[in-house]
Every structure is written in structure tokens, then in C-alpha cells.
Design a protein around this motif. Structure first.
Motif, PDB file in Angstrom:
ATOM      1  N   ALA A 149       4.120  19.176  -9.761  1.00 23.23           N
ATOM      2  CA  ALA A 149       3.749  17.908 -10.386  1.00 23.23           C
ATOM      3  C   ALA A 149       4.840  16.895 -10.094  1.00 23.23           C
ATOM      4  CB  ALA A 149       3.572  18.065 -11.892  1.00 23.23           C
ATOM      5  N   ALA A 150       4.444  15.648  -9.979  1.00 26.60           N
ATOM      6  CA  ALA A 150       5.391  14.536  -9.885  1.00 26.60           C
ATOM      7  C   ALA A 150       5.218  13.699 -11.142  1.00 26.60           C
ATOM      8  CB  ALA A 150       5.113  13.691  -8.643  1.00 26.60           C
ATOM      9  N   SER A 151       6.319  13.126 -11.613  1.00 26.44           N
ATOM     10  CA  SER A 151       6.246  12.239 -12.774  1.00 26.44           C
ATOM     11  C   SER A 151       7.237  11.105 -12.605  1.00 26.44           C
ATOM     12  CB  SER A 151       6.539  13.008 -14.067  1.00 26.44           C
ATOM     13  OG  SER A 151       7.851  13.555 -14.047  1.00 26.44           O
ATOM     14  N   GLY A 152       6.902   9.962 -13.181  1.00 25.20           N
ATOM     15  CA  GLY A 152       7.784   8.806 -13.168  1.00 25.20           C
ATOM     16  C   GLY A 152       7.942   8.299 -14.586  1.00 25.20           C
ATOM     17  N   GLY A 153       9.073   7.643 -14.835  1.00 27.71           N
ATOM     18  CA  GLY A 153       9.292   7.229 -16.202  1.00 27.71           C
ATOM     19  C   GLY A 153      10.082   5.953 -16.372  1.00 27.71           C
ATOM     20  N   ALA A 154      10.283   5.623 -17.641  1.00 29.47           N
ATOM     21  CA  ALA A 154      11.035   4.437 -18.020  1.00 29.47           C
ATOM     22  C   ALA A 154      12.504   4.557 -17.627  1.00 29.47           C
ATOM     23  CB  ALA A 154      10.902   4.195 -19.521  1.00 29.47           C
ATOM     24  N   ASP A 155      12.963   5.774 -17.324  1.00 32.53           N
ATOM     25  CA  ASP A 155      14.346   5.980 -16.897  1.00 32.53           C
ATOM     26  C   ASP A 155      14.571   5.624 -15.429  1.00 32.53           C
ATOM     27  OD1 ASP A 155      13.052   8.116 -15.661  1.00 32.53           O
ATOM     28  OD2 ASP A 155      14.218   9.668 -16.673  1.00 32.53           O
ATOM     29  N   GLY A 156      13.520   5.160 -14.734  1.00 31.05           N
ATOM     30  CA  GLY A 156      13.647   4.724 -13.349  1.00 31.05           C
ATOM     31  C   GLY A 156      13.629   5.842 -12.328  1.00 31.05           C
ATOM     32  N   THR A 157      13.293   7.056 -12.750  1.00 32.21           N
ATOM     33  CA  THR A 157      13.292   8.183 -11.820  1.00 32.21           C
ATOM     34  C   THR A 157      11.882   8.704 -11.575  1.00 32.21           C
ATOM     35  OG1 THR A 157      13.503   9.909 -13.514  1.00 32.21           O
ATOM     36  CG2 THR A 157      15.546   8.937 -12.667  1.00 32.21           C
ATOM     37  N   VAL A 158      11.734   9.365 -10.429  1.00 30.04           N
ATOM     38  CA  VAL A 158      10.569  10.199 -10.140  1.00 30.04           C
ATOM     39  C   VAL A 158      11.110  11.618 -10.090  1.00 30.04           C
ATOM     40  CG1 VAL A 158       8.810  10.824  -8.441  1.00 30.04           C
ATOM     41  CG2 VAL A 158       9.307   8.408  -8.895  1.00 30.04           C
ATOM     42  N   GLY A 182      14.311   0.030 -12.199  1.00 25.74           N
ATOM     43  CA  GLY A 182      13.675  -0.081 -13.515  1.00 25.74           C
ATOM     44  C   GLY A 182      12.615   0.984 -13.651  1.00 25.74           C
ATOM     45  N   SER A 183      11.739   0.808 -14.615  1.00 21.51           N
ATOM     46  CA  SER A 183      10.695   1.799 -14.909  1.00 21.51           C
ATOM     47  C   SER A 183       9.814   2.075 -13.702  1.00 21.51           C
ATOM     48  CB  SER A 183       9.806   1.302 -16.049  1.00 21.51           C
ATOM     49  OG  SER A 183      10.549   1.197 -17.235  1.00 21.51           O
ATOM     50  N   VAL A 184       9.375   3.334 -13.577  1.00 13.44           N
ATOM     51  CA  VAL A 184       8.434   3.754 -12.539  1.00 13.44           C
ATOM     52  C   VAL A 184       7.067   3.883 -13.207  1.00 13.44           C
ATOM     53  CG1 VAL A 184       7.825   5.531 -10.865  1.00 13.44           C
ATOM     54  CG2 VAL A 184      10.236   4.969 -11.268  1.00 13.44           C
ATOM     55  N   TYR A 185       6.132   3.024 -12.807  1.00 15.88           N
ATOM     56  CA  TYR A 185       4.816   2.965 -13.448  1.00 15.88           C
ATOM     57  C   TYR A 185       3.732   3.774 -12.744  1.00 15.88           C
ATOM     58  CZ  TYR A 185       6.681  -0.698 -16.390  1.00 15.88           C
ATOM     59  OH  TYR A 185       7.426  -1.389 -17.299  1.00 15.88           O
ATOM     60  N   CYS A 186       3.955   4.105 -11.468  1.00 20.63           N
ATOM     61  CA  CYS A 186       2.948   4.878 -10.751  1.00 20.63           C
ATOM     62  C   CYS A 186       3.636   5.799  -9.754  1.00 20.63           C
ATOM     63  CB  CYS A 186       1.947   3.963 -10.044  1.00 20.63           C
ATOM     64  SG  CYS A 186       2.688   2.745  -8.937  1.00 20.63           S
ATOM     65  N   CYS A 187       3.048   6.986  -9.579  1.00 23.81           N
ATOM     66  CA  CYS A 187       3.579   7.917  -8.597  1.00 23.81           C
ATOM     67  C   CYS A 187       2.431   8.761  -8.070  1.00 23.81           C
ATOM     68  CB  CYS A 187       4.672   8.806  -9.186  1.00 23.81           C
ATOM     69  SG  CYS A 187       4.165   9.893 -10.516  1.00 23.81           S
ATOM     70  N   SER A 188       2.584   9.203  -6.840  1.00 21.51           N
ATOM     71  CA  SER A 188       1.561  10.016  -6.213  1.00 21.51           C
ATOM     72  C   SER A 188       2.203  10.830  -5.103  1.00 21.51           C
ATOM     73  CB  SER A 188       0.453   9.128  -5.640  1.00 21.51           C
ATOM     74  OG  SER A 188      -0.583   9.898  -5.096  1.00 21.51           O
ATOM     75  N   ALA A 189       1.720  12.057  -4.940  1.00 23.56           N
ATOM     76  CA  ALA A 189       2.193  12.900  -3.849  1.00 23.56           C
ATOM     77  C   ALA A 189       1.215  12.798  -2.690  1.00 23.56           C
ATOM     78  CB  ALA A 189       2.296  14.344  -4.316  1.00 23.56           C
ATOM     79  N   PHE A 190       1.735  12.847  -1.496  1.00 25.72           N
ATOM     80  CA  PHE A 190       0.890  12.895  -0.310  1.00 25.72           C
ATOM     81  C   PHE A 190       0.227  14.263  -0.253  1.00 25.72           C
ATOM     82  CE2 PHE A 190       3.569   9.378   0.536  1.00 25.72           C
ATOM     83  CZ  PHE A 190       2.982   8.596   1.513  1.00 25.72           C
ATOM     84  N   GLU A 191      -0.938  14.332   0.374  1.00 24.92           N
ATOM     85  CA  GLU A 191      -1.663  15.601   0.473  1.00 24.92           C
ATOM     86  C   GLU A 191      -0.844  16.695   1.129  1.00 24.92           C
ATOM     87  OE1 GLU A 191      -5.706  16.062   1.809  1.00 24.92           O
ATOM     88  OE2 GLU A 191      -6.180  14.082   1.031  1.00 24.92           O
ATOM     89  N   ASP A 192       0.050  16.325   2.054  1.00 23.49           N
ATOM     90  CA  ASP A 192       0.837  17.335   2.756  1.00 23.49           C
ATOM     91  C   ASP A 192       1.911  17.961   1.867  1.00 23.49           C
ATOM     92  OD1 ASP A 192       2.808  15.351   2.626  1.00 23.49           O
ATOM     93  OD2 ASP A 192       2.747  14.912   4.762  1.00 23.49           O
ATOM     94  N   GLY A 193       2.144  17.398   0.682  1.00 22.20           N
ATOM     95  CA  GLY A 193       3.090  17.961  -0.262  1.00 22.20           C
ATOM     96  C   GLY A 193       4.551  17.775   0.094  1.00 22.20           C
ATOM     97  N   VAL A 194       4.844  17.004   1.133  1.00 19.78           N
ATOM     98  CA  VAL A 194       6.240  16.832   1.526  1.00 19.78           C
ATOM     99  C   VAL A 194       6.769  15.419   1.273  1.00 19.78           C
ATOM    100  CG1 VAL A 194       6.149  18.682   3.249  1.00 19.78           C
ATOM    101  CG2 VAL A 194       5.703  16.335   3.950  1.00 19.78           C
ATOM    102  N   ARG A 195       5.917  14.566   0.729  1.00 14.42           N
ATOM    103  CA  ARG A 195       6.350  13.212   0.396  1.00 14.42           C
ATOM    104  C   ARG A 195       5.764  12.787  -0.941  1.00 14.42           C
ATOM    105  NH1 ARG A 195       4.154  10.388   5.470  1.00 14.42           N
ATOM    106  NH2 ARG A 195       2.779  12.150   5.234  1.00 14.42           N
TER     107      ARG A 195
END
Length: 177
Positions: free
Chosen positions: A106-115, A134-147
Motif C-alpha cells: 500500500a502507498a499512503s500520503g499525509g499531512a506530514d508531507g511524506t508518501v 507540504g501535505s500530500v493529497y493524492c498518491c498512486s502506484a504504477f501498475e508495474d509496482g516500481v514507481r
């Protein structure tokens, strides 16, 4: 829901969805007739994000309570309240976005500015990705799982190449404005 719905994600089969909201719950819905199939109540604050695995066996949700929670979707309790199978802690503050990928991460992003990238089998944080101002509002992994990509209030979209060996700080970042 008994309060605002803030996030949703559809199942790959197109017949169901999950949602999360200000009532601190994650719910599973049958889309054809609107039936609520399941309810998860473990979050202690507003649910901000949710994602369903491609195999439809798990879901993850994030919250103002600073946690990601993993939910087992294999066992159907037909409308009963259920508990999370794992609690992932690492963000300093609100979790704002999440994405399940690669069958076990899983990937997650937050108000702490990290993914952050998590190994779901162990519940461990395997990558701590920085670079946003600043805050990270959206995150997504590429289908290949390496990015992984994340966007934030610093007006940037950042892409990280995940190292093939699991280490918490290995990262290569590319900025897209």
C-alpha cells in the motif's frame, strides 16, 4: 453513512464499492440496489481515503486518526460490524490518501508531507518518500509496482522509483510541476 462521504473506490468486478466518511466508518455497498453489505468501525476519526485491492480480497483506509487500516474482504459477515486486520502507523498526523497495489503493498500520503509504502504481510513501512513541501493529497502506484506518484499542496507532482531491495530510505525522486 450518517455524515459526509469523503472517499470511495470501486471493486474490479464493477458490482460493489467501498466508501469512507466523517462518521468514522468504511462501508461496502452493492451498487445494483444500494444495499450496505458491510461496515467497518475501527477508525477513531474521519475516514479520508480508501482503496480496494485488484483481487478484491482486501481494502485499506486512512484517517484523521493518523492510521491506515487493512480490512479483510474475503469473509462476508452480511451486514455486521467488523474489525480491521492490521493497523499501520507511521504518518505524523492525518493520512490523506492511499492506494493498494502489487498484490501486497500500500502507498499512503499525509499531512506530514511524506508518501509511505507498506508491506501488508508484515505491516512494516518499507519506503519513506520525502520531497513535498507540504501535505500530500493524492498518491498512486504504477501498475508495474516500481514507481509511486504523489501530489500535494506545494503544487508539484512527484514520482519516486522504488528500489528493488527493501530499505526505508532508498529513493530516487523526479519532480513534475
Amino acid at each position: 453513512h450518517t455524515d459526509e462521504v469523503l472517499c470511495c473506490s470501486t471493486f474490479a468486478d464493477g458490482t460493489r464499492a467501498i466508501s469512507g466518511g466523517a462518521d468514522r466508518t468504511v462501508r461496502v455497498w452493492e451498487l445494483l440496489d444500494g444495499t450496505e453489505l458491510r461496515i467497518f468501525r475501527d477508525h477513531t476519526d474521519i475516514v479520508t481515503c480508501c482503496s480496494v485491492s485488484e483481487d478484491e480480497m482486501r481494502a485499506v483506509s486512512g484517517s484523521w486518526d493518523g492510521t491506515l487500516r487493512l480490512w479483510d474482504l474475503k469473509e462476508d459477515s452480511s451486514g455486521g460490524e467488523e474489525e480491521s486486520t492490521s493497523v499501520l502507523k507511521g504518518h505524523d498526523g492525518v493520512v490523506l490518501c492511499c492506494d493498494l497495489f502489487d498484490g501486497g503493498r500500500a502507498a499512503s500520503g499525509g499531512a506530514d508531507g511524506t508518501v509511505r509504502v507498506w508491506d501488508l504481510a508484515t505491516g512494516s513501512e518499507i519506503h519513506h518518500l520525502t520531497g513535498h513541501g507540504g501535505s500530500v493529497y493524492c498518491c498512486s502506484a504504477f501498475e508495474d509496482g516500481v514507481r509511486v506518484v504523489g501530489g500535494g499542496d506545494d503544487t508539484t507532482l512527484r514520482v519516486w522509483d522504488l528500489p528493488t531491495s527493501s530499505g526505508p530510505n532508498g529513493q530516487e525522486e523526479k519532480e513534475q510541476s
